[in-house]
Design an enzyme around this catalytic site. Structure first.
Site, PDB file in Angstrom:
ATOM      1  CB  CYS A  55      82.839  -3.207   9.400  1.00 17.66           C
ATOM      2  SG  CYS A  55      81.769  -2.288   8.289  1.00 17.66           S
ATOM      3  CG  ASP A 100      88.240  -5.301   8.163  1.00 24.44           C
ATOM      4  OD1 ASP A 100      87.991  -6.048   7.202  1.00 24.44           O
ATOM      5  OD2 ASP A 100      89.044  -5.596   9.070  1.00 24.44           O
ATOM      6  CB  ILE A 111      79.420   5.187   8.816  1.00 26.14           C
ATOM      7  CG1 ILE A 111      77.891   5.278   8.810  1.00 26.14           C
ATOM      8  CG2 ILE A 111      80.043   6.578   8.681  1.00 26.14           C
ATOM      9  CD1 ILE A 111      77.305   6.102   9.948  1.00 26.14           C
ATOM     10  N   GLY A 112      82.036   4.792   6.686  1.00 27.09           N
ATOM     11  CA  GLY A 112      83.491   4.893   6.609  1.00 27.09           C
ATOM     12  C   GLY A 112      83.849   6.112   5.789  1.00 27.09           C
ATOM     13  NE  ARG A 139      85.663   1.772   2.990  1.00 28.63           N
ATOM     14  CZ  ARG A 139      85.954   0.635   3.591  1.00 28.63           C
ATOM     15  NH1 ARG A 139      86.647   0.644   4.730  1.00 28.63           N
ATOM     16  NH2 ARG A 139      85.580  -0.529   3.089  1.00 28.63           N
ATOM     17  N   GLY A 140      89.466   4.607   6.002  1.00 30.19           N
ATOM     18  CA  GLY A 140      89.771   3.793   7.164  1.00 30.19           C
ATOM     19  C   GLY A 140      88.867   2.563   7.198  1.00 30.19           C
TER      20      GLY A 140
END
Length: 204
Positions: free
Chosen positions: A170, A75, A140-141, A72-73
């Site tokens: 994050c 951190d 949220i990711g 996922r995008g």
């Protein structure tokens, strides 16, 4: 929308099941909404800064917290029991093919979820997730494959917040909060599950 509750499930096992469902939806199956919890685990998104881990990996794993790199995008994120993890596996080919709008809808849905428990939360421009004051309560990711979404939301219901001291959540210098902390008592996870399902049925 097919709704499934996986209960407490190992992160890697849940991740494999997610990816299988993504392939099913790409092939034409109905959208899925997955609810679950995970044993303590740090997931490292594609943009994870090494400085976001505040301890050596061996020290973190010695505390019983697994570390997993994922696609996922974003951190680093923590999952642990007491956090409701929500995986919407949705076909955005049928929903406008607009990832920004989808992410904003997830934030709006999360804000409304908390409002129904008496918690006033907000989204902050430029910071993905949901906040109460300056403290973050929902992360949220998402990932997308052929316009089918996976990954999703981590809602701190009764989460052990001390585990967040292992990381910069994050990648941010932010404190984490939970529904339990804000409401002053443990929250029935089933009540939160019912409300998140209601929010998705209403909005999606």
């Amino acid at each position: 929308m097919n709704i499934q509750d996986w209960g407490l499930i190992d992160y890697s096992q849940g991740y494999a099941r997610q990816k299988a469902l993504v392939q099913d939806v790409i092939a034409g199956a109905d959208d899925h909404l997955i609810l679950c919890e995970h044993p303590p685990v740090l997931t490292l998104g594609r943009m994870t800064n090494p400085d976001s881990l505040l301890y050596q990996r061996a020290d973190i794993e010695a505390r019983g917290v697994a570390i997993v790199g994922i696609d996922r995008g974003g951190d680093v994120t923590l999952h642990a029991p007491g956090q409701l993890v929500v995986y919407p596996i949705f076909n955005l080919n049928k929903r406008g093919k607009n990832l920004k709008v989808y992410m904003e809808k997830l934030e709006e849905l999360a804000v409304d979820l908390l409002r129904n428990f008496g918690i006033l939360a907000i989204s902050i421009p430029g910071k993905r997730g949901v906040f109460v004051g300056k403290d973050k309560i929902i992360s949220i990711g998402v990932g997308v494959r052929k316009w089918v979404t996976y990954h999703g939301l981590g809602i701190n219901v009764n989460t052990d917040l001390s585990l967040f001291n292992l990381i910069k959540p994050c990648g941010l210098d932010v404190r984490m909060s939970s529904m339990k902390k804000l409401m002053g008592h443990a929250v029935d996870m089933q009540d939160v599950k019912k409300e998140i399902i209601n929010q998705f049925n209403t909005r999606c």
